[in-house]
Scaffold this motif. Structure first.
Motif, PDB file in Angstrom:
ATOM      1  N   GLU A 113     -12.268 -51.968 -38.850  1.00 22.39           N
ATOM      2  CA  GLU A 113     -13.624 -52.341 -39.254  1.00 22.39           C
ATOM      3  C   GLU A 113     -14.681 -51.529 -38.528  1.00 22.39           C
ATOM      4  O   GLU A 113     -15.658 -51.084 -39.136  1.00 22.39           O
ATOM      5  N   ASP A 114     -14.501 -51.313 -37.208  1.00 18.74           N
ATOM      6  CA  ASP A 114     -15.528 -50.570 -36.471  1.00 18.74           C
ATOM      7  C   ASP A 114     -15.582 -49.118 -36.905  1.00 18.74           C
ATOM      8  O   ASP A 114     -16.658 -48.501 -36.921  1.00 18.74           O
ATOM      9  N   ARG A 117     -17.523 -49.025 -40.228  1.00 14.99           N
ATOM     10  CA  ARG A 117     -18.971 -49.159 -40.009  1.00 14.99           C
ATOM     11  C   ARG A 117     -19.564 -47.833 -39.524  1.00 14.99           C
ATOM     12  O   ARG A 117     -20.619 -47.396 -39.994  1.00 14.99           O
ATOM     13  N   SER A 208     -12.034 -49.721 -46.201  1.00 16.17           N
ATOM     14  CA  SER A 208     -11.707 -50.975 -45.527  1.00 16.17           C
ATOM     15  C   SER A 208     -10.645 -51.809 -46.232  1.00 16.17           C
ATOM     16  O   SER A 208     -10.087 -52.731 -45.634  1.00 16.17           O
ATOM     17  N   THR A 209     -10.336 -51.484 -47.504  1.00 21.71           N
ATOM     18  CA  THR A 209      -9.335 -52.273 -48.225  1.00 21.71           C
ATOM     19  C   THR A 209      -8.291 -51.427 -48.952  1.00 21.71           C
ATOM     20  O   THR A 209      -7.237 -51.940 -49.336  1.00 21.71           O
ATOM     21  N   LEU A 219     -13.002 -57.927 -48.269  1.00 21.91           N
ATOM     22  CA  LEU A 219     -13.776 -57.079 -47.368  1.00 21.91           C
ATOM     23  C   LEU A 219     -13.876 -57.715 -45.984  1.00 21.91           C
ATOM     24  O   LEU A 219     -13.962 -58.940 -45.860  1.00 21.91           O
ATOM     25  N   PRO A 220     -13.884 -56.909 -44.919  1.00 20.23           N
ATOM     26  CA  PRO A 220     -14.133 -57.456 -43.585  1.00 20.23           C
ATOM     27  C   PRO A 220     -15.461 -58.204 -43.556  1.00 20.23           C
ATOM     28  O   PRO A 220     -16.425 -57.830 -44.238  1.00 20.23           O
ATOM     29  N   SER A 222     -18.032 -58.490 -41.580  1.00 12.97           N
ATOM     30  CA  SER A 222     -19.297 -57.830 -41.256  1.00 12.97           C
ATOM     31  C   SER A 222     -19.720 -56.818 -42.307  1.00 12.97           C
ATOM     32  O   SER A 222     -20.856 -56.332 -42.279  1.00 12.97           O
ATOM     33  N   LEU A 223     -18.828 -56.494 -43.240  1.00 13.84           N
ATOM     34  CA  LEU A 223     -19.140 -55.483 -44.248  1.00 13.84           C
ATOM     35  C   LEU A 223     -19.393 -56.074 -45.631  1.00 13.84           C
ATOM     36  O   LEU A 223     -19.786 -55.350 -46.545  1.00 13.84           O
ATOM     37  N   ARG A 224     -19.153 -57.370 -45.786  1.00 16.96           N
ATOM     38  CA  ARG A 224     -19.295 -57.971 -47.115  1.00 16.96           C
ATOM     39  C   ARG A 224     -20.713 -57.836 -47.656  1.00 16.96           C
ATOM     40  O   ARG A 224     -20.922 -57.440 -48.806  1.00 16.96           O
TER      41      ARG A 224
END
Length: 314
Positions: A113-114, A117, A208-209, A219-220, A222-224
């Motif tokens: 995830e990081d 981002r 991410s997916t 989706l993670p 924080s990214l949704r």
């Protein structure tokens, strides 16, 4: 890198072709055919691009020449363009890079995830710089994102414009990833900056997916919100690239760690990981991707053109 197939060229302009950049299964998703090649004297190694068979060479080379005139950090450089050759081509000095599709394959799945981002923030900054100059990239897709140790490069400039002129439906055109094509551009609308934002949302979904159009729950957390905002069908409701870059660059709030006991504890900050050799601007690449880049670089150093290429040297 991919071994050459029967339909691959042996020479592109003055360059002997060493290998393909994209795996066979991914070639239909790239706006052009990409190769690692070397000059006849062995002094220059380049990434060279040619259009797919059947593509309009005039529109394709016009976009390449426009990209050559742009000096935008994060945009893959175009150093040479030959519009008189058959096929037309453009090239830039070789640097070890993996298309995002190959990076996920090397990593064994979606990126952390990081990393997603940081990748999104870097790509959004590049787009914001282009948009501030009145230029839409019009070619963003997983295949257009090239990951290297110095950060991502954004290739495939103008792929949407090259695929078909304004007013002509682009959905289904070869070389365009349908999951990254903004609805207004798919129907033939003029490529505009907010279409790039739509495509960036699809790219971050993929990173991410593994899919450009996943379910929101995949989706993670924080990214949704930023990704779904990018993928809104109404362009007016999408964020600008500059706003997206700022949002993705902002640090996520740390959650305090609860301690046992009846008294409410003071929040315990989450420790910041110590930087390693895999950390670098603008983001840390996972170890398997770094290893894949190292293997690619070593393979290019020892690569030689096929023996029969010398017989067909132009």
């Amino acid at each position: 890198m991919r071994r050459l197939c029967q339909d691959d060229p042996l020479w592109i302009g003055p360059y002997a072709v060493l290998a393909g950049v994209d795996e066979e299964a991914e070639r239909h998703r790239t706006p052009d055919r990409r190769y690692v090649a070397r000059s006849a004297d062995g002094r220059r190694t380049v990434l060279v691009h040619v259009p797919h068979p059947g593509a309009d060479p005039g529109r394709w080379v016009a976009e390449a020449e426009e990209a050559r005139r742009l000096a935008i950090p994060g945009l893959a450089p175009v150093a040479e363009v030959d519009r008189a050759a058959v096929p037309v081509w453009h090239a830039a000095p070789y640097t070890p890079v993996l298309p995002l599709t190959a990076a996920l394959a090397a990593h064994g799945g979606p990126l952390p995830e990081d990393v997603v981002r940081a990748l999104g923030a870097a790509l959004a900054r590049t787009l914001a710089t282009a948009h501030a100059r009145g230029v839409a990239h019009a070619g963003l897709s997983p295949a257009a994102v090239l990951l290297g140790v110095d950060g991502p490069l954004l290739a495939c400039f103008g792929a949407v414009r090259a695929a078909a002129p304004e007013g002509e439906q682009r959905l289904g055109k070869p070389g365009l990833d349908p999951g990254c094509l903004a609805p207004e551009q798919a129907q033939g609308g003029r490529p505009r900056p907010l279409g790039d934002v739509y495509a960036l949302g699809a790219v971050l979904s993929y990173a991410s997916t593994g899919y450009t159009v996943p379910e929101r729950e995949e989706l993670p957390a924080s990214l949704r919100e930023p990704i779904t905002a990018c993928l809104t069908r109404d362009p007016a409701r999408r964020p600008s690239a500059a706003d997206l870059a700022a949002g993705l660059s902002a640090p996520l709030p740390t959650r305090p760690q609860a301690l046992p006991g009846p008294l409410a504890p003071e929040p315990v900050p989450v420790p910041v990981p110590v930087a390693t050799v895999l950390d670098g601007p603008p983001f840390a690449l996972p170890a398997r991707i770094v290893a894949a880049l190292a293997r690619q670089s070593a393979g290019v150093l020892v690569a030689t053109p096929p023996a029969h290429a010398q017989e067909k040297r132009p």
